[in-house]
Design a protein around this motif. Structure first.
Motif, PDB file in Angstrom:
ATOM      1  N   ILE A 173       0.689  -1.146   0.011  1.00  0.00           N
ATOM      2  CA  ILE A 173      -0.258  -0.208   0.451  1.00  0.00           C
ATOM      3  C   ILE A 173       0.226   0.937   0.050  1.00  0.00           C
ATOM      4  O   ILE A 173       1.962   1.412   0.509  1.00  0.00           O
ATOM      5  N   ARG A 174       0.472   2.265  -0.463  1.00  0.00           N
ATOM      6  CA  ARG A 174       1.146   3.446  -0.707  1.00  0.00           C
ATOM      7  C   ARG A 174       0.269   4.101   0.253  1.00  0.00           C
ATOM      8  O   ARG A 174      -0.859   4.633   0.707  1.00  0.00           O
ATOM      9  N   THR A 175       0.866   4.674   1.901  1.00  0.00           N
ATOM     10  CA  THR A 175       0.311   5.061   3.156  1.00  0.00           C
ATOM     11  C   THR A 175       0.145   6.376   2.189  1.00  0.00           C
ATOM     12  O   THR A 175       0.786   7.248   1.703  1.00  0.00           O
ATOM     13  N   MET A 216      -2.922   3.894   7.041  1.00  0.00           N
ATOM     14  CA  MET A 216      -3.437   3.605   5.901  1.00  0.00           C
ATOM     15  C   MET A 216      -3.451   3.781   4.350  1.00  0.00           C
ATOM     16  O   MET A 216      -2.362   4.657   4.975  1.00  0.00           O
ATOM     17  N   GLY A 217      -3.868   3.557   3.639  1.00  0.00           N
ATOM     18  CA  GLY A 217      -2.785   4.141   2.373  1.00  0.00           C
ATOM     19  C   GLY A 217      -4.241   3.460   0.982  1.00  0.00           C
ATOM     20  O   GLY A 217      -4.907   3.247   1.122  1.00  0.00           O
ATOM     21  N   GLU A 218      -3.289   3.838  -0.142  1.00  0.00           N
ATOM     22  CA  GLU A 218      -3.879   3.596  -0.780  1.00  0.00           C
ATOM     23  C   GLU A 218      -3.386   1.829  -1.715  1.00  0.00           C
ATOM     24  O   GLU A 218      -1.974   1.872  -1.994  1.00  0.00           O
ATOM     25  N   ARG A 252      -9.212   1.941  -1.408  1.00  0.00           N
ATOM     26  CA  ARG A 252      -8.732   2.416   0.403  1.00  0.00           C
ATOM     27  C   ARG A 252      -8.656   1.714   1.225  1.00  0.00           C
ATOM     28  O   ARG A 252     -10.123   0.972   2.023  1.00  0.00           O
ATOM     29  N   VAL A 253      -7.409   1.290   2.146  1.00  0.00           N
ATOM     30  CA  VAL A 253      -7.262   0.261   3.101  1.00  0.00           C
ATOM     31  C   VAL A 253      -6.300   0.997   4.615  1.00  0.00           C
ATOM     32  O   VAL A 253      -6.039   1.837   4.329  1.00  0.00           O
ATOM     33  N   VAL A 254      -7.398   0.717   5.580  1.00  0.00           N
ATOM     34  CA  VAL A 254      -7.066   0.636   6.938  1.00  0.00           C
ATOM     35  C   VAL A 254      -6.662  -0.334   7.502  1.00  0.00           C
ATOM     36  O   VAL A 254      -7.404  -1.086   7.364  1.00  0.00           O
ATOM     37  N   VAL A 267      -6.970 -10.866   4.718  1.00  0.00           N
ATOM     38  CA  VAL A 267      -7.268 -11.275   6.406  1.00  0.00           C
ATOM     39  C   VAL A 267      -7.399  -9.782   6.371  1.00  0.00           C
ATOM     40  O   VAL A 267      -8.559  -9.396   8.134  1.00  0.00           O
ATOM     41  N   GLY A 268      -6.711  -8.814   7.235  1.00  0.00           N
ATOM     42  CA  GLY A 268      -6.495  -7.716   7.546  1.00  0.00           C
ATOM     43  C   GLY A 268      -7.012  -6.465   7.510  1.00  0.00           C
ATOM     44  O   GLY A 268      -7.507  -5.732   7.744  1.00  0.00           O
ATOM     45  N   ALA A 269      -6.610  -5.906   6.091  1.00  0.00           N
ATOM     46  CA  ALA A 269      -6.360  -4.545   5.197  1.00  0.00           C
ATOM     47  C   ALA A 269      -8.179  -4.933   4.871  1.00  0.00           C
ATOM     48  O   ALA A 269      -8.941  -5.319   4.685  1.00  0.00           O
ATOM     49  N   LEU A 270      -8.673  -3.462   6.138  1.00  0.00           N
ATOM     50  CA  LEU A 270      -9.823  -2.734   5.431  1.00  0.00           C
ATOM     51  C   LEU A 270     -10.573  -1.636   4.948  1.00  0.00           C
ATOM     52  O   LEU A 270      -9.757  -0.768   5.057  1.00  0.00           O
TER      53      LEU A 270
END
Length: 387
Positions: free
Chosen positions: A30-32, A63-65, A81-83, A150-153
């Motif tokens: 991810i790009r923060t 978080m990021g993209e 977009r994910v946190v 599993v993790g990135a929302l």
């Protein structure tokens, strides 16, 4: 890429480091877009967490993209977009299936080292020493996210970063600490430490039905935020036991929360004793607040520990815990359990987590931001960095 690297006690530097890459089919890059400094980061900054290595990339609130995914990550795509939760969990082991995400069996590559300390290994963490896996953290322009499926929302486009960033750690941490209090209608909850986690504990305690919340701290800016949330302010000066007892009709709070942890301050004898032992490396933790919480809690009440501890606790009044029949609940936050329901609370307008932000800076300002956050200068409560 640019990243904030640890080089020793009170020595962090923004440096050019190699870009991360996919090394496992369950990875994503991810790009923060936003990252934050957490109170737990200060334990690394102050040199109290072992197994740090020079050049380690810090940060676990980010978080990021999505810019790239491994072949096994089918629920995310480029541009999402994910946190990201600060705990890394596989989703398949015994503990993940029981929703005990921070106790995952499969995500710490240094499990043997962790097991020597804890008896059994716990999950890997972003940017938090080699005891917890040695994973590069999120105070960087790009991050490799293991077990991303599993993790990135994924978060809705209409919600700005500042409303969802803290789903990565301090919002779920505050909620779990309040949930651990087993709050019933009419309860009084006392919270020691009104830093970022304490602020979320206060608000989550009210969300879960507490009638009153007592906020114990000595920093004016933190107390002002707590008062805005409806908390009753208790100045942390000396032993607060008599004031807390008076405010609860001589009974004591139904639940007491330690939202401070291993670097507790104080002016009492035991606080000075803790600081002296820590200064000469005869102790890792300063449990002054934990002792105070145990003493102040009512008989049969609950002690909830949200602040981090790292070693052996000295002079813990465990006989008081036994005599008063206290329940103690604690642990590294099971972030994955709380992210979706807390996101829904944000979407419904029940809480705006951005209230806690006082400083917005660039990643290149991170070394000075750490100093400001540590010393609580300029009214600093929470820092968000933009890479």
């Amino acid at each position: 890429m640019r990243a904030l690297c640890w080089h020793g006690t009170h020595d962090v530097r923004v440096e050019d480091v190699p870009d991360p890459s996919i090394i496992n089919p369950h990875d994503a890059i991810i790009r923060t877009t936003s990252t934050a400094i957490c109170g737990s980061d200060l334990h690394l900054y102050d040199g109290f967490i072992p197994t740090m290595e020079e050049g380690d990339i810090l940060g676990h609130e980010f978080m990021g993209e999505v810019v790239e995914t491994g072949r096994e990550v089918t629920n995310l795509k480029k541009g999402d977009r994910v946190v990201v939760p600060f705990t890394i969990s596989c989703g398949r082991c015994f503990f993940c299936k029981k929703q005990l995400w921070s106790l995952c069996d499969n995500t710490n590559p240094n499990a043997r080292k962790n097991q020597l300390v804890n008896g059994y290994p716990t999950a890997g963490l972003f940017g938090y020493s080699h005891l917890y896996g040695g994973y590069a953290g999120g105070q960087a322009e790009y991050v490799r996210v293991p077990f991303a499926e599993v993790g990135a929302l994924k978060v809705p486009e209409e919600l700005p970063d500042e409303k969802v960033l803290f789903l990565s750690d301090i919002f779920p941490t505050g909620y779990m600490a309040a949930e651990n209090c087993n709050i019933e209608p009419g309860d009084t909850v006392a919270v020691w430490g009104c830093g970022p986690v304490g602020q979320f504990v206060i608000r989550c305690a009210f969300l879960l039905g507490a009638e009153r919340v007592l906020a114990i701290d000595s920093v004016p800016e933190r107390l002002a935020l707590a008062e805005q949330a409806g908390a009753i302010i208790v100045q942390d000066e000396g032993d607060v036991f008599e004031r807390v007892r008076e405010l609860t009709g001589g009974i004591g709070p139904d639940s007491c929360v330690d939202a401070v942890g291993m670097e507790a301050h104080g002016s009492t004898f035991d606080a000075r004793y803790d600081r002296a032992k820590q200064a000469v490396r005869l102790a890792v933790d300063r449990p002054h607040v934990l002792r105070q919480v145990i003493r102040c809690c009512r008989k049969g009440g609950t002690v909830s520990v949200a602040g981090m501890y790292a070693g052996f606790i000295d002079k813990l009044p465990f006989g008081v815990v036994f005599a008063k029949g206290l329940t103690i609940r604690m642990g590294q936050t099971h972030v994955h359990r709380y992210m979706k329901p807390l996101l829904q609370r944000v979407q419904r307008g029940e809480i705006d987590p951005s209230f806690v932000i006082t400083h917005r800076l660039q990643l290149d300002d991170a070394p000075e931001a750490y100093r400001t956050f540590l010393h609580k200068d300029d009214g600093c409560v929470k820092v968000v960095l933009k890479p």
